[in-house]
Design an enzyme around this catalytic site. Structure first.
Site, PDB file in Angstrom:
ATOM      1  N   SER A  78      58.857 -15.394  77.477  1.00  3.44           N
ATOM      2  CA  SER A  78      57.577 -15.633  76.826  1.00  3.44           C
ATOM      3  C   SER A  78      56.659 -14.430  77.048  1.00  3.44           C
ATOM      4  CB  SER A  78      56.958 -16.941  77.313  1.00  3.44           C
ATOM      5  OG  SER A  78      55.857 -17.314  76.530  1.00  3.44           O
ATOM      6  N   ASP A 103      71.390 -29.789  59.698  1.00  2.00           N
ATOM      7  CA  ASP A 103      72.350 -29.835  60.801  1.00  2.00           C
ATOM      8  C   ASP A 103      73.758 -29.432  60.374  1.00  2.00           C
ATOM      9  OD1 ASP A 103      73.757 -30.329  63.091  1.00  2.00           O
ATOM     10  OD2 ASP A 103      73.137 -32.398  63.334  1.00  2.00           O
ATOM     11  N   ASP A 114      76.308 -25.583  59.660  1.00  3.37           N
ATOM     12  CA  ASP A 114      77.246 -24.809  60.482  1.00  3.37           C
ATOM     13  C   ASP A 114      78.621 -25.469  60.563  1.00  3.37           C
ATOM     14  OD1 ASP A 114      76.658 -26.983  62.035  1.00  3.37           O
ATOM     15  OD2 ASP A 114      75.968 -25.851  63.784  1.00  3.37           O
ATOM     16  N   ASP A 160      75.952 -32.257  64.739  1.00  9.60           N
ATOM     17  CA  ASP A 160      75.944 -32.497  66.184  1.00  9.60           C
ATOM     18  C   ASP A 160      74.559 -32.366  66.796  1.00  9.60           C
ATOM     19  OD1 ASP A 160      75.603 -29.800  65.860  1.00  9.60           O
ATOM     20  OD2 ASP A 160      77.043 -29.196  67.397  1.00  9.60           O
ATOM     21  N   ASP A 198      62.514 -23.047  69.350  1.00 12.58           N
ATOM     22  CA  ASP A 198      61.263 -22.762  70.054  1.00 12.58           C
ATOM     23  C   ASP A 198      60.099 -22.891  69.088  1.00 12.58           C
ATOM     24  OD1 ASP A 198      59.160 -21.728  71.476  1.00 12.58           O
ATOM     25  OD2 ASP A 198      60.149 -19.849  72.011  1.00 12.58           O
ATOM     26  N   HIS A 233      61.396 -23.496  73.938  1.00 10.95           N
ATOM     27  CA  HIS A 233      60.692 -22.403  74.596  1.00 10.95           C
ATOM     28  C   HIS A 233      61.085 -22.271  76.064  1.00 10.95           C
ATOM     29  CE1 HIS A 233      57.576 -19.357  74.689  1.00 10.95           C
ATOM     30  NE2 HIS A 233      57.098 -19.877  75.799  1.00 10.95           N
TER      31      HIS A 233
END
Length: 503
Positions: A174, A240, A243, A247, A394, A432
């Site tokens: 960060s 979702d 790919d 999952d 994030d 994050h």
């Protein structure tokens, strides 16, 4: 390098040690050690805990408070730990490297000398971003405290061990991630390697972006827990499977087109839908902020955020309690109030960064704070290695900002040259703080191996905390696609080239 015994000044005798301003690479009034003692043994043995202060040049600026940990069984190397948020507390240097798997010995336990600082202000004395009203404190926070702390720490290592470190690394997440990129850009010969996780790389653009969310959130766009859950379910349902596997992990958010308008409440509906004001906030969150002028290094604004991770991150970062904005939006308000307007009472809601009266100050601050300089040629020439981890789930800052930075370096130096010293990884789902999906790997070990043995990391395996699930961390801009086999094992995925990618 073999272990180095403490052949120089003993631990207790370091108390009162003065470091001349001439031995610190940026202007100070010198530094001194205020305490030094042998700390209780950790799992790798005892160490000398050293604390002190670096005195400012200006009488109105506070000290930089630092801490250096000198293991009695030193491995001859050092790790500089970055801070977080607006800093303001002394980094102890005793913890783990960001994303280190559970049970991984800390750098201090491995024999690294470690160090950190408060970046030049105390959050108790200067809450929020109020330290930025003091020019020297602002410059220290931006970059100068990093150099000053590093020079003092190395001087103390030489005094204690009669030896300087063979390798010095920087690790941070960060704000600390921004600091890692900053030292590679501004102090390229001081560090042999940098690990930067989820950096606030385009600091100014980030704060302008999130501050702009406050007005629509307060003007009817605030979303409660049920609405956030609806958003999360919508993005997962839509994205979702891109790919090859459903999952709960969205691997290609940049390729996912979510129709948020489909969630609009019809007349009389109050549940399972969003109002137009709420949808407007969501769409603004995912759309780029485009300024009418360029920030430092030609950056034109700030990218929108990836979709995904709403249920995990939005209740804290984006939406606060009882109709108020969340933490990151409030950080943006502090930035406008103290860094730009320089007025603690300034009304930040509705602030227009394109207004002519603010441009000069915004650019001035951007030049200080933003770690967006793509010319890393000096860092590369000195032998430096850089690993960037971006987490696609994030919602505290946009992963696209860091990936845009990697692209800018590649454009500036060409891909072949960049690949010799800079590797970026985009981690699906991780948030994050690094949770919410496979995220963990011992990046320091990989970085040290790259520096000392020349073995560069490629596609590495990430571990999910508390489970046996693994997933490859693909070298950006490739991404992990399910192929066949156990969906919880990294070996069942392949790192694929993105459409149009010719690397």
């Amino acid at each position: 390098m073999p272990a180095v015994a403490d052949t120089g000044t003993s631990c207790e005798d370091l108390v009162g040690t003065a470091i001349s301003a001439d031995d610190i690479g940026l202007p100070t009034s010198g530094a001194e050690v205020t305490t030094a003692r042998v700390a209780s043994p950790n799992t790798a043995g005892a160490y000398c805990l050293v604390e002190g202060r670096i005195a400012p040049v200006s009488a109105d600026a506070p000290d930089i408070r630092f801490r250096v940990n000198l293991p009695l069984d030193w491995n001859g190397k050092a790790v500089h730990f970055g801070g977080g948020g607006y800093n303001g507390t002394v980094v102890t240097g005793t913890g783990s490297v960001p994303s280190a798997p559970a049970g991984t010995p800390t750098p201090l336990q491995q024999g690294y000398a470690t160090f950190g600082s408060d970046s030049g202000h105390s959050s108790a004395e200067h809450p929020g971003g109020s330290f930025a009203l003091i020019e020297e404190s602002l410059v220290n926070f931006a970059y100068a405290a990093l150099k000053k702390t590093r020079d003092v720490a190395v001087s103390l290592m030489e005094t204690h061990y009669d030896h300087t470190p063979g390798q010095t690394y920087f690790v941070g997440s960060s704000q600390g991630g921004r600091e890692g990129l900053m030292v590679a850009q501004r102090f390229p010969t001081d560090y042999d390697g940098v690990f930067s996780r989820v950096p606030v790389v385009n600091f100014t653009g980030q704060q302008l972006f999130v501050n702009a969310l406050a007005e629509p959130i307060l003007d009817g766009g605030w979303i409660d827990a049920a609405g956030i859950a609806l958003l999360d379910a919508t993005t997962r349902t839509t994205c979702d499977g891109l790919d090859g596997l459903v999952d709960g992990i969205i691997s290609r958010p940049q390729d996912c087109d979510v129709d948020f308008e489909a969630l609009l409440c019809e007349a009389g509906e109050t549940a399972g839908c969003l109002t137009q004001e709420q949808i407007d906030v969501v769409e603004q969150f995912h759309a780029p902020l485009v300024l009418e002028y360029a920030l430092a290094n030609g950056v034109a604004g700030y990218p929108g955020f990836p979709v995904g991770g709403e249920a995990n991150d939005w209740p804290f970062w984006v939406m606060g309690a009882n109709g108020a904005p969340g933490f990151t939006v409030n950080l943006g308000a502090d930035f406008i109030r103290y860094f730009i307007a320089q007025d603690p009472d300034f009304d930040t809601v509705g602030f227009d960064p394109n207004a002519p009266e603010w441009r000069e100050r915004i650019l001035e601050v951007s030049e200080l704070l933003d770690a967006t300089d793509p010319d890393l040629s000096a860092f590369h020439a000195s032998g430096g290695k850089l690993i960037l981890q971006e987490n696609l789930g994030d919602n505290g800052r946009s992963a696209f900002a860091g990936l845009d930075y990697h692209a800018s370096v590649t454009e500036a130096l060409n891909k072949g040259r960049t690949d010799k010293f800079f590797r970026a990884y985009a981690v699906p789902k991780a948030d994050h703080s690094g949770g919410a999906g496979p995220n963990d790997v011992d990046w320091l070990a990989l970085l040290d191996r790259w520096v000392t043995d020349g073995r560069a990391p490629r596609d590495v395996v990430l571990q999910e905390r508390g489970t046996d699930r693994t997933r490859p961390a693909c070298e950006w801009p490739t991404w992990s696609r399910y192929f066949r086999g156990d969906p919880d094992q990294a070996t069942s995925f392949k790192c694929m080239k993105a459409p149009g990618f010719k690397g």
